[in-house]
Design an enzyme around this catalytic site. Structure first.
Site, short mmCIF file in Angstrom:
data_model
loop_
_atom_site.label_atom_id
_atom_site.label_comp_id
_atom_site.label_asym_id
_atom_site.label_seq_id
_atom_site.Cartn_x
_atom_site.Cartn_y
_atom_site.Cartn_z
CB THR A 13 47.33 29.78 27.47
OG1 THR A 13 45.77 29.89 26.90
CG2 THR A 13 48.30 28.17 27.67
CB SER A 60 37.37 34.82 26.98
OG SER A 60 37.73 34.04 28.13
CB THR A 90 47.14 34.31 22.52
OG1 THR A 90 46.03 33.05 23.17
CG2 THR A 90 48.31 33.47 23.21
CB CYS A 273 41.08 43.00 3.58
SG CYS A 273 39.38 42.37 2.06
N1 ASP Z 1 42.09 31.92 26.19
C1 ASP Z 1 43.24 32.28 27.09
C2 ASP Z 1 43.18 33.12 26.96
O1 ASP Z 1 43.32 34.00 26.08
C3 ASP Z 1 44.37 31.67 25.82
C4 ASP Z 1 45.72 31.93 25.78
O2 ASP Z 1 46.64 32.79 26.52
O3 ASP Z 1 45.86 31.44 24.74
O4 ASP Z 1 43.52 33.78 27.93
#
Ligand code: ASP
Length: 336
Positions: A13, A60, A90, A273
């Site tokens: 992102t 991803s 992320t 957990c």
């Molecule tokens: N889909 C994005 C990724 O992991 C999400 C992000 O970077 O916040 O590349």
């Protein structure tokens, strides 16, 4: 002397722009945006170079091949830089940071993963702050490990999990203290840092090892998962309830685990957990797993557990050695 940092941009992102199909990574516009951040050229900032991976990916899509590429870039430039900032999506950042923590053996420099929830191209964004602070952190010569900086928290990479899809504080380290908290100042908690290694730095590539993750849920019919456990999987992570418990009618699972173990498959028990540790044998509901040959992951995250299995199998160890090392703290990834 000014510190020199290599920024490795993998996608995510932080450098994305809008497209008809939603946000996509776009190199030229990201570089343009970076030039608008004057603080990056401030004399208080380290010197930095920028390297973009090709192709840039939504995280991803990042897997073992990309972990190898990132590791190779760090290894190739290891002697020429004081630290590294890896810009990464992320979604799988905690997996990649975990994997790199194992692959970069005897690391003596900071490797700081960061990214953002809102791209740099948006007016309101967390990209700018995360990048500037990550660069400052990567200049800290007391850090000798793979870490993850996000939303004011510096975490050990292999202890981190992404816990929020929306918040700007998106990562946490439920079983290990933060390495730094960032407010007005960057407050480092040096007692939590890894000790420097006396051995020379080396880099271990990973192989595409067949690994499975099985999450236990009430009513799970283990016989339906027989094929999963009898396939040639080399490593299986079982996410159990609480301290390592499975349903009592899960007795069918135990011979499957035993068979898998006899065939050289390493079955590691983690907990659903986020906080706390697996303690096999504390309850009757978990003692069978131990007897069947499963190993305890203690308080390891599933992300780090998967990465550790890839790493140990890629090292070519036999299953007894892997079993032993799964229950050993190699990079600060678990508390025994
Ligand atoms: N889909 C994005 C990724 O992991 C999400 C992000 O970077 O916040 O590349």
């Amino acid at each position: 002397m000014k510190k020199k940092i290599l920024i490795v941009y993998t996608g995510g992102t932080i450098g994305m722009t809008r497209s008809e199909n939603g946000y996509v990574p776009q190199l030229d516009s990201f570089i343009e945006q970076l030039h608008t951040i004057h603080e990056l050229k401030d004399e208080k900032m380290p010197k930095w170079d920028f390297y973009a991976m090709d192709p840039l990916l939504d995280s991803s899509n990042i897997s073992v091949d990309e972990w190898n590429k990132i590791g190779e870039i760090v290894a190739k430039h290891y002697a020429n830089y004081d630290g590294f900032v890896i810009l990464h999506g992320t979604d799988t950042m905690a997996y990649t940071a975990s994997a790199l923590s194992f692959m970069l053996e005897n690391l003596n420099k900071p490797v700081v993963f960061t990214g953002s929830q809102i791209p740099l191209c948006e007016i309101r964004n967390d990209a700018r702050d995360n990048l500037i602070t990550a660069l400052m952190i990567a200049s800290n010569s007391h850090l000798h490990e793979v870490c993850l900086y996000f939303g004011g928290k510096l975490l050990r990479g292999n202890r981190s999990i992404k816990f929020s899809a929306n918040d700007l504080i998106a990562f946490m380290s439920p079983n290990y203290p933060t390495l730094a908290d960032v407010g007005i100042d960057i407050n480092y908690h040096t007692a939590a840092f890894m000790q420097p290694s006396k051995e020379p730095f080396t880099f271990q590539r990973l192989k595409r090892i067949p690994i499975g993750v099985l999450k236990i849920f009430p009513g799970i019919q283990f016989d339906l998962f027989k094929s999963l456990l009898s396939q040639p999987l080399k490593g299986i992570v079982i996410e159990t309830f609480g301290a390592g418990n499975i349903p009592q009618d899960g007795k069918e699972l135990l011979p499957m685990i035993q068979r898998a173990f006899e065939q050289g498959t390493i079955v590691t028990v983690t907990s659903q957990c986020v906080h706390g540790t697996v303690s096999l044998g504390t309850y009757e509901a978990s003692s069978g797993l131990k007897q069947a040959g499963a190993v305890s992951g203690y308080d390891i995250t599933t992300e780090a557990c998967v990465a550790k299995l890839y790493y140990l199998f890629s090292k070519g160890y036999d299953s007894n050695k892997i079993k032993e090392l799964m229950e050993t703290d190699l990079r600060g990834e678990c508390t025994l």
